[in-house]
Design a protein around this motif. Structure first.
Motif, PDB file in Angstrom:
ATOM      1  N   ALA A  75      48.847  48.791  23.633  1.00 23.12           N
ATOM      2  CA  ALA A  75      47.909  49.254  24.367  1.00 23.12           C
ATOM      3  C   ALA A  75      46.751  49.737  23.286  1.00 23.12           C
ATOM      4  CB  ALA A  75      48.256  50.672  25.088  1.00 23.12           C
ATOM      5  N   ILE A  76      47.167  50.169  22.126  1.00 21.25           N
ATOM      6  CA  ILE A  76      46.026  50.235  21.086  1.00 21.25           C
ATOM      7  C   ILE A  76      45.397  49.015  20.930  1.00 21.25           C
ATOM      8  CG2 ILE A  76      45.807  50.929  18.761  1.00 21.25           C
ATOM      9  CD1 ILE A  76      46.134  53.348  20.469  1.00 21.25           C
ATOM     10  N   ASN A  77      46.504  47.866  20.280  1.00 23.42           N
ATOM     11  CA  ASN A  77      45.732  46.716  20.162  1.00 23.42           C
ATOM     12  C   ASN A  77      45.053  45.978  21.389  1.00 23.42           C
ATOM     13  OD1 ASN A  77      46.410  43.306  20.802  1.00 23.42           O
ATOM     14  ND2 ASN A  77      46.571  44.147  18.436  1.00 23.42           N
ATOM     15  N   GLN A  78      45.164  46.276  22.628  1.00 20.46           N
ATOM     16  CA  GLN A  78      44.523  45.922  23.696  1.00 20.46           C
ATOM     17  C   GLN A  78      43.116  46.355  23.731  1.00 20.46           C
ATOM     18  OE1 GLN A  78      45.042  46.094  28.171  1.00 20.46           O
ATOM     19  NE2 GLN A  78      46.206  44.561  27.453  1.00 20.46           N
ATOM     20  N   ALA A  79      43.092  47.796  23.399  1.00 20.27           N
ATOM     21  CA  ALA A  79      41.610  48.588  23.433  1.00 20.27           C
ATOM     22  C   ALA A  79      41.040  48.138  22.240  1.00 20.27           C
ATOM     23  CB  ALA A  79      41.882  49.916  23.142  1.00 20.27           C
ATOM     24  N   TYR A  83      33.415  47.005  14.201  1.00 22.82           N
ATOM     25  CA  TYR A  83      34.283  46.381  13.065  1.00 22.82           C
ATOM     26  C   TYR A  83      35.619  47.164  13.084  1.00 22.82           C
ATOM     27  CZ  TYR A  83      29.880  44.401  11.943  1.00 22.82           C
ATOM     28  OH  TYR A  83      28.696  43.740  11.798  1.00 22.82           O
ATOM     29  N   VAL A  84      36.660  46.706  12.560  1.00 21.76           N
ATOM     30  CA  VAL A  84      37.614  47.529  12.367  1.00 21.76           C
ATOM     31  C   VAL A  84      38.487  47.097  10.929  1.00 21.76           C
ATOM     32  CG1 VAL A  84      40.341  47.162  12.840  1.00 21.76           C
ATOM     33  CG2 VAL A  84      38.708  47.103  14.954  1.00 21.76           C
ATOM     34  N   PHE A  85      38.520  47.978  10.052  1.00 23.47           N
ATOM     35  CA  PHE A  85      38.784  47.829   8.970  1.00 23.47           C
ATOM     36  C   PHE A  85      39.956  48.926   8.618  1.00 23.47           C
ATOM     37  CE2 PHE A  85      34.953  50.176   9.563  1.00 23.47           C
ATOM     38  CZ  PHE A  85      35.001  51.330   8.794  1.00 23.47           C
ATOM     39  N   GLY A  86      40.390  48.890   7.375  1.00 22.33           N
ATOM     40  CA  GLY A  86      41.450  49.687   6.580  1.00 22.33           C
ATOM     41  C   GLY A  86      42.684  48.812   5.843  1.00 22.33           C
ATOM     42  N   GLU A  87      43.568  49.510   5.423  1.00 18.11           N
ATOM     43  CA  GLU A  87      44.629  49.001   4.472  1.00 18.11           C
ATOM     44  C   GLU A  87      45.333  48.090   5.293  1.00 18.11           C
ATOM     45  OE1 GLU A  87      46.399  52.260   2.695  1.00 18.11           O
ATOM     46  OE2 GLU A  87      44.615  52.892   1.827  1.00 18.11           O
ATOM     47  N   ASP A  88      45.348  46.889   4.984  1.00 20.00           N
ATOM     48  CA  ASP A  88      46.435  45.780   5.818  1.00 20.00           C
ATOM     49  C   ASP A  88      45.940  45.493   7.025  1.00 20.00           C
ATOM     50  OD1 ASP A  88      47.756  45.704   3.246  1.00 20.00           O
ATOM     51  OD2 ASP A  88      48.975  47.637   3.890  1.00 20.00           O
ATOM     52  N   VAL A  89      44.931  45.819   7.631  1.00 18.94           N
ATOM     53  CA  VAL A  89      44.659  45.533   8.959  1.00 18.94           C
ATOM     54  C   VAL A  89      44.609  44.162   9.485  1.00 18.94           C
ATOM     55  CG1 VAL A  89      43.539  47.878   9.220  1.00 18.94           C
ATOM     56  CG2 VAL A  89      42.003  45.880   8.899  1.00 18.94           C
ATOM     57  N   SER A  90      44.275  43.311   8.541  1.00 16.70           N
ATOM     58  CA  SER A  90      43.769  41.808   8.980  1.00 16.70           C
ATOM     59  C   SER A  90      45.155  41.256   9.111  1.00 16.70           C
ATOM     60  CB  SER A  90      43.245  41.115   7.540  1.00 16.70           C
ATOM     61  OG  SER A  90      43.942  41.083   6.744  1.00 16.70           O
ATOM     62  N   PHE A  91      46.279  41.367   8.640  1.00 15.86           N
ATOM     63  CA  PHE A  91      47.317  40.896   9.106  1.00 15.86           C
ATOM     64  C   PHE A  91      48.187  41.680  10.134  1.00 15.86           C
ATOM     65  CE2 PHE A  91      49.189  43.338   5.749  1.00 15.86           C
ATOM     66  CZ  PHE A  91      50.397  43.919   6.178  1.00 15.86           C
ATOM     67  N   GLY A  92      47.562  42.844  10.729  1.00 19.55           N
ATOM     68  CA  GLY A  92      48.366  43.399  11.911  1.00 19.55           C
ATOM     69  C   GLY A  92      48.634  44.943  11.322  1.00 19.55           C
ATOM     70  N   ARG A 151      51.647  47.006  13.084  1.00 19.85           N
ATOM     71  CA  ARG A 151      51.185  46.047  13.755  1.00 19.85           C
ATOM     72  C   ARG A 151      50.314  46.162  15.028  1.00 19.85           C
ATOM     73  NH1 ARG A 151      51.828  42.664  10.571  1.00 19.85           N
ATOM     74  NH2 ARG A 151      52.068  40.904  11.972  1.00 19.85           N
ATOM     75  N   CYS A 152      49.471  47.223  14.902  1.00 23.74           N
ATOM     76  CA  CYS A 152      48.714  47.748  16.219  1.00 23.74           C
ATOM     77  C   CYS A 152      47.236  46.617  15.854  1.00 23.74           C
ATOM     78  CB  CYS A 152      48.118  49.202  15.957  1.00 23.74           C
ATOM     79  SG  CYS A 152      49.484  50.169  16.170  1.00 23.74           S
ATOM     80  N   THR A 153      47.100  46.217  14.879  1.00 24.07           N
ATOM     81  CA  THR A 153      45.771  45.332  14.788  1.00 24.07           C
ATOM     82  C   THR A 153      46.251  43.662  14.722  1.00 24.07           C
ATOM     83  OG1 THR A 153      45.681  45.563  12.311  1.00 24.07           O
ATOM     84  CG2 THR A 153      44.390  47.068  13.549  1.00 24.07           C
ATOM     85  N   VAL A 154      47.143  43.455  15.085  1.00 27.94           N
ATOM     86  CA  VAL A 154      47.559  42.086  15.006  1.00 27.94           C
ATOM     87  C   VAL A 154      46.908  41.181  15.948  1.00 27.94           C
ATOM     88  CG1 VAL A 154      49.583  42.166  16.692  1.00 27.94           C
ATOM     89  CG2 VAL A 154      49.628  40.571  14.976  1.00 27.94           C
ATOM     90  N   GLY A 155      46.522  39.909  15.323  1.00 28.35           N
ATOM     91  CA  GLY A 155      45.611  39.083  16.174  1.00 28.35           C
ATOM     92  C   GLY A 155      44.218  39.434  16.366  1.00 28.35           C
ATOM     93  N   LEU A 156      43.812  40.521  15.653  1.00 29.78           N
ATOM     94  CA  LEU A 156      42.281  40.715  15.791  1.00 29.78           C
ATOM     95  C   LEU A 156      41.267  39.729  14.891  1.00 29.78           C
ATOM     96  CD1 LEU A 156      42.314  44.768  15.943  1.00 29.78           C
ATOM     97  CD2 LEU A 156      41.933  42.995  17.869  1.00 29.78           C
ATOM     98  N   ALA A 157      41.898  39.651  13.581  1.00 24.12           N
ATOM     99  CA  ALA A 157      41.229  38.805  12.537  1.00 24.12           C
ATOM    100  C   ALA A 157      41.067  37.447  13.112  1.00 24.12           C
ATOM    101  CB  ALA A 157      41.933  39.038  11.178  1.00 24.12           C
ATOM    102  N   GLN A 203      46.081  54.454   7.159  1.00 22.84           N
ATOM    103  CA  GLN A 203      47.601  53.963   7.522  1.00 22.84           C
ATOM    104  C   GLN A 203      48.576  54.832   7.839  1.00 22.84           C
ATOM    105  OE1 GLN A 203      50.108  51.749   4.465  1.00 22.84           O
ATOM    106  NE2 GLN A 203      48.881  50.162   5.344  1.00 22.84           N
ATOM    107  N   PHE A 204      48.466  56.099   7.208  1.00 20.41           N
ATOM    108  CA  PHE A 204      49.432  57.315   7.940  1.00 20.41           C
ATOM    109  C   PHE A 204      48.375  58.447   7.858  1.00 20.41           C
ATOM    110  CE2 PHE A 204      52.720  54.426   6.550  1.00 20.41           C
ATOM    111  CZ  PHE A 204      53.707  54.662   7.324  1.00 20.41           C
ATOM    112  N   ALA A 205      48.553  59.399   8.917  1.00 18.22           N
ATOM    113  CA  ALA A 205      47.927  60.535   8.872  1.00 18.22           C
ATOM    114  C   ALA A 205      48.032  61.393   7.566  1.00 18.22           C
ATOM    115  CB  ALA A 205      48.073  61.470   9.943  1.00 18.22           C
ATOM    116  N   ASP A 206      49.258  61.489   6.814  1.00 16.63           N
ATOM    117  CA  ASP A 206      49.545  62.044   5.842  1.00 16.63           C
ATOM    118  C   ASP A 206      48.528  61.684   4.522  1.00 16.63           C
ATOM    119  OD1 ASP A 206      52.080  61.271   7.299  1.00 16.63           O
ATOM    120  OD2 ASP A 206      52.802  62.798   6.231  1.00 16.63           O
TER     121      ASP A 206
END
Length: 359
Positions: A44-48, A60-69, A73-79, A116-119
């Motif tokens: 659902a996050i990915n769809q949003a 734009y979506v950016f962050g650590e490792d987002v280009s491969f998902g 895996r919430c950002t998979v397919g976006l790039a 990547q983590f709220a921590d």
């Protein structure tokens, strides 16, 4: 948290969603349950995010490792779909991620930053509370970074220990100028995230990672938004009001069902937006029931439950029939093997319900 309990809660939410009307840019759209696919919260996050990038070329979506998902895996397919100029990896520097997002948003773009983590949001704390939150105020509304949304997985995951299980939402609730939003389910996550991305204010959006794969329900495929700062009564009752957010709602729902077997009628409210929170809905419920219980995973001292408690005591003092109860995490670092003792469980909540009603 039992897997079966979470899955059952997701199915019950799906049933309620089918009866709920969701807002969209085209107006009110009735959600037909039979027409919607079942998605977990991650999907659902990915769809949003797909919708946000597709409907606004400034996103734009950016962050650590987002280009491969990303690790979840919430950002998979976006790039692959939108290109690496709009979906891209950053260095492992949370302060830099948020600082870049502030600049990008200040130029009129929609910056969707992932921590990547709220921590690990703490290195970016100065950028969020001293820059993003005050950008509009310090410029006299000449400039703003309202197009900034910071996504971060938060809370228990079953094996995360003290560096991958924290719930830091209360830190950000203390800061005027930002909003804090936490969804409880896939359909809520999609609608609330799209609303956050399009909102004219910087927002911290905490995603309950425990539910990424466990919570499954039917989610509308179309582009829709859910209103921010509006709590939802997801279970009506007459004896006691329960307030929570995120993954804790499934635990509270189980406690409500057990309490019902003992003849106690519980009203359950999902706050959804912590800042600014919907005081009126909670107040109306407490005036009806005369009792309040708040539950969250974060430590009890200084947790956002304390703010809710203080506000409701001020507003409903003469109506309260028992002290406000708080069932929360303990005032310790988040443990690993002792996680079951740390978390606010169904039985802890049930005991507090009975104690409050019988006060």
């Amino acid at each position: 948290m039992a897997t079966t309990s979470t899955q059952r809660f997701g199915r019950r939410l799906a049933s309620s969603v089918s009866r709920r009307r969701l807002s969209s840019s085209a107006g009110e759209i009735a959600v037909q349950r039979s027409q919607n696919p079942s998605l977990n919260l991650c999907s659902a996050i990915n769809q949003a995010l797909h919708i946000a990038l597709d409907t606004d070329p400034r996103s734009y979506v950016f962050g650590e490792d987002v280009s491969f998902g990303g690790v979840f895996r919430c950002t998979v397919g976006l790039a692959d779909r939108f290109g690496k100029s709009r979906v891209f990896n950053t260095p492992l520097c949370e302060q830099g991620i948020v600082g870049f997002g502030i600049g990008l948003a200040a130029m009129g773009n929609r910056a969707i930053a992932e921590i990547q983590f709220a921590d690990y949001i703490y290195p970016a704390f100065d950028q969020i509370v001293n820059e993003a939150a005050k950008f509009r105020y310090r410029s006299g509304n000449q400039f703003n970074c309202g197009g900034l949304t910071i996504r971060a997985p938060y809370g228990a995951v079953g094996h995360g220990g003290h560096y991958h299980s924290q719930s830091p939402e209360a830190f950000f609730c203390h800061v005027p100028g930002i909003k804090v939003v936490i969804p409880r389910s896939p359909s809520q996550a999609k609608g609330l995230l799209i609303s956050c991305i399009r909102d004219p204010n910087p927002i911290v959006f905490f995603e309950p990672k425990w539910l990424y794969r466990l919570a499954v329900e039917e989610v509308p495929e179309h582009d829709y938004m859910l209103p921010l700062s509006e709590a939802e009564v997801i279970r009506e009752g007459t004896d006691i009001t329960l307030v929570g957010w995120g993954a804790q709602l499934s635990i509270m729902e189980e406690a409500c069902l057990d309490a019902e077997n003992d003849g106690i009628s519980c009203e359950l409210i999902d706050l959804k937006t912590l800042i600014p929170w919907d005081k009126e809905t909670v107040e109306a419920s407490v005036r009806k029931t005369g009792r309040l219980l708040i539950s969250h995973e974060a430590p009890v001292t200084g947790g956002f439950g304390a703010e809710i408690s203080a506000s409701i005591v001020e507003r409903c003092f003469l109506r309260l029939e028992a002290p406000v109860a708080r069932i929360c995490g303990l005032d310790t670092p988040f443990p690993l093997v002792f996680e079951p003792f740390y978390l606010p469980t169904k039985n802890k909540i049930l005991d507090a319900i009975k104690s409050t009603v019988n006060y």
